[in-house]
Design an enzyme around this catalytic site. Structure first.
Site, PDB file in Angstrom:
ATOM      1  N   ASN A  16      13.087  25.883  62.895  1.00 53.93           N
ATOM      2  CA  ASN A  16      11.769  26.416  63.247  1.00 53.93           C
ATOM      3  C   ASN A  16      11.607  27.709  62.455  1.00 53.93           C
ATOM      4  O   ASN A  16      12.211  28.727  62.800  1.00 53.93           O
ATOM      5  CB  ASN A  16      11.706  26.667  64.760  1.00 53.93           C
ATOM      6  CG  ASN A  16      10.397  27.328  65.168  1.00 53.93           C
ATOM      7  OD1 ASN A  16       9.480  27.481  64.358  1.00 53.93           O
ATOM      8  ND2 ASN A  16      10.309  27.729  66.427  1.00 53.93           N
ATOM      9  N   LYS A  18       9.119  29.563  62.226  1.00 47.83           N
ATOM     10  CA  LYS A  18       8.215  30.527  62.882  1.00 47.83           C
ATOM     11  C   LYS A  18       7.259  31.112  61.840  1.00 47.83           C
ATOM     12  O   LYS A  18       6.890  30.424  60.898  1.00 47.83           O
ATOM     13  CB  LYS A  18       9.027  31.595  63.634  1.00 47.83           C
ATOM     14  CG  LYS A  18      10.040  30.957  64.593  1.00 47.83           C
ATOM     15  CD  LYS A  18      10.662  31.915  65.554  1.00 47.83           C
ATOM     16  CE  LYS A  18      11.650  31.163  66.450  1.00 47.83           C
ATOM     17  NZ  LYS A  18      12.266  31.990  67.471  1.00 47.83           N
ATOM     18  N   HIS A 103       6.708  25.990  72.664  1.00 51.94           N
ATOM     19  CA  HIS A 103       7.703  27.029  72.376  1.00 51.94           C
ATOM     20  C   HIS A 103       7.433  28.239  73.276  1.00 51.94           C
ATOM     21  O   HIS A 103       6.277  28.573  73.542  1.00 51.94           O
ATOM     22  CB  HIS A 103       7.646  27.424  70.897  1.00 51.94           C
ATOM     23  CG  HIS A 103       8.844  28.227  70.498  1.00 51.94           C
ATOM     24  ND1 HIS A 103       8.951  29.563  70.789  1.00 51.94           N
ATOM     25  CD2 HIS A 103      10.003  27.873  69.889  1.00 51.94           C
ATOM     26  CE1 HIS A 103      10.134  30.001  70.358  1.00 51.94           C
ATOM     27  NE2 HIS A 103      10.791  28.990  69.803  1.00 51.94           N
ATOM     28  N   GLU A 105       7.514  31.273  72.740  1.00 51.06           N
ATOM     29  CA  GLU A 105       6.669  32.316  72.131  1.00 51.06           C
ATOM     30  C   GLU A 105       5.187  31.964  72.280  1.00 51.06           C
ATOM     31  O   GLU A 105       4.350  32.842  72.500  1.00 51.06           O
ATOM     32  CB  GLU A 105       7.056  32.487  70.649  1.00 51.06           C
ATOM     33  CG  GLU A 105       8.411  33.191  70.524  1.00 51.06           C
ATOM     34  CD  GLU A 105       9.222  32.823  69.297  1.00 51.06           C
ATOM     35  OE1 GLU A 105       8.661  32.264  68.329  1.00 51.06           O
ATOM     36  OE2 GLU A 105      10.449  33.080  69.307  1.00 51.06           O
ATOM     37  N   GLU A 175      15.483  25.770  75.375  1.00 47.68           N
ATOM     38  CA  GLU A 175      15.645  27.068  74.718  1.00 47.68           C
ATOM     39  C   GLU A 175      15.521  28.179  75.749  1.00 47.68           C
ATOM     40  O   GLU A 175      14.413  28.561  76.134  1.00 47.68           O
ATOM     41  CB  GLU A 175      14.556  27.276  73.658  1.00 47.68           C
ATOM     42  CG  GLU A 175      14.549  26.261  72.552  1.00 47.68           C
ATOM     43  CD  GLU A 175      13.946  26.825  71.271  1.00 47.68           C
ATOM     44  OE1 GLU A 175      14.608  26.728  70.238  1.00 47.68           O
ATOM     45  OE2 GLU A 175      12.828  27.378  71.313  1.00 47.68           O
ATOM     46  N   GLY A 181      16.613  34.667  69.416  1.00 44.40           N
ATOM     47  CA  GLY A 181      16.553  35.825  68.527  1.00 44.40           C
ATOM     48  C   GLY A 181      17.321  37.034  69.038  1.00 44.40           C
ATOM     49  O   GLY A 181      17.164  38.143  68.530  1.00 44.40           O
ATOM     50  N   SER A 221      19.715  31.406  69.305  1.00 41.22           N
ATOM     51  CA  SER A 221      20.844  32.010  68.592  1.00 41.22           C
ATOM     52  C   SER A 221      21.934  30.995  68.247  1.00 41.22           C
ATOM     53  O   SER A 221      23.124  31.296  68.338  1.00 41.22           O
ATOM     54  CB  SER A 221      21.419  33.188  69.385  1.00 41.22           C
ATOM     55  OG  SER A 221      20.444  34.207  69.524  1.00 41.22           O
TER      56      SER A 221
HETATM   57  P1  13P Z   1      16.803  31.788  67.016  1.00 39.74           P
HETATM   58  O1  13P Z   1      17.698  30.708  66.470  1.00 39.74           O
HETATM   59  O2  13P Z   1      16.359  32.758  65.971  1.00 39.74           O
HETATM   60  O3  13P Z   1      17.404  32.439  68.233  1.00 39.74           O
HETATM   61  O4  13P Z   1      15.449  31.065  67.504  1.00 39.74           O
HETATM   62  C1  13P Z   1      15.539  29.938  68.300  1.00 39.74           C
HETATM   63  C2  13P Z   1      14.188  29.346  68.433  1.00 39.74           C
HETATM   64  O5  13P Z   1      13.310  29.925  69.043  1.00 39.74           O
HETATM   65  C3  13P Z   1      13.934  28.059  67.769  1.00 39.74           C
HETATM   66  O6  13P Z   1      12.730  27.517  68.167  1.00 39.74           O
END
Ligand code: 13P
Length: 258
Positions: A16, A18, A103, A105, A175, A181, A221
């Site tokens: 992803n 982002k 997601h 976010e 997740e 992150g 992560s």
């Molecule tokens: P990270 O791997 O940067 O923690 O992000 C995970 C994520 O949100 C994938 O959709």
């Protein structure tokens, strides 16, 4: 026999990106990954989730039988006067095959509710896109030991309305928000425990066979140094990778964890 059946479901490593990479940078990354995977025989399906503007170029630049392409969102409307939105049919027309929906976010920063996501999932499936549907609890919810009820409500609110046939096209991604992150990863035991719980909910709703066939990814992560122990769990079928999907070497190392 049960063991053989449980091995049938697809293993996936999905990136992803982002809101990262210009078009040129994204194309360079996709091409590098394509080259790296040309002679490799990954033991899992590989997906990259790019920003909308990259989709058409990336699907032309890579071998889409080796690198499957995903969007990160789609509109909750079919078409029309929704300035700035991108519909599921537009995404499909780029050659993309998947769409990441729900997601954390998007839930947190763009107010995406169960109802909105239910509509997005419906439109994705209607346009023959496969949803990668994300669920997971916040830090406060984990501390209050509410993770099970949170993921249950997310599934019931947006995907458990689907028919068996529709649900079988959905990939789930667990997740935990506190791991995204942050460098904090769920331990392999924490991941296995909740993945098994999610699978039990699917079994209750759709039966054992569908539950055994559903791919459930872990995200948060996930890195080259922890992917192997996470993926070794029987109910963890791969990863949804943020930061580490932005470098071909790291992403390839995670793919190689299978
Ligand atoms: P990270 O791997 O940067 O923690 O992000 C995970 C994520 O949100 C994938 O959709």
């Amino acid at each position: 026999m049960g063991i053989i059946l449980s091995k049938m479901r697809k293993k996936i490593v999905a990136g992803n990106w982002k809101m990262n990479k210009t078009l040129q940078e994204g194309l360079a990354l996709a091409t590098e990954l394509n080259n790296v995977l040309t002679d490799a025989s990954p033991k899992c399906e590989v997906i990259i989730g790019t920003p909308f503007i990259h989709l058409a170029s990336v699907t032309s630049a890579v071998d889409t039988s080796k690198i499957h392409v995903s969007a990160q969102n789609c509109a909750d409307k079919e078409s029309g006067a929704y300035t700035g939105e991108v519909s599921a049919s537009m995404i499909k027309s780029t050659g993309a095959e998947y769409v990441i929906l729900g997601h954390s976010e998007r839930r947190a920063y763009y107010g995406e509710t169960h109802e909105i996501l239910k509509e997005k999932v419906r439109l994705a499936l209607k346009n023959e896109l496969k949803p990668i549907f994300c669920i997971g609890e916040s830090k406060e919810e984990r501390e209050a030991n509410k993770q099970n009820e949170v993921v249950k409500a997310q599934l019931e609110g947006s995907v458990f309305n689907l028919s068996v046939e529709e649900f079988s096209k959905v990939v789930l991604a667990y997740e935990p928000v506190w791991a995204i992150g942050t460098g904090l990863t769920a331990t392999p035991d924490q991941a296995q425990e909740i993945h098994a719980y999610i699978r039990s909910l699917i079994a209750e709703k759709y039966g054992n066979e569908v539950a055994e066939d559903t791919t459930i990814l872990y995200g948060g992560s996930c890195k080259p140094n922890n992917a192997k122990e996470l993926f070794a769990n029987p109910d963890v079928d791969g990863g949804l990778i943020g930061g580490a999907s932005l470098k071909a070497d790291d992403f390839k190392a995670i793919i190689d964890a299978f």
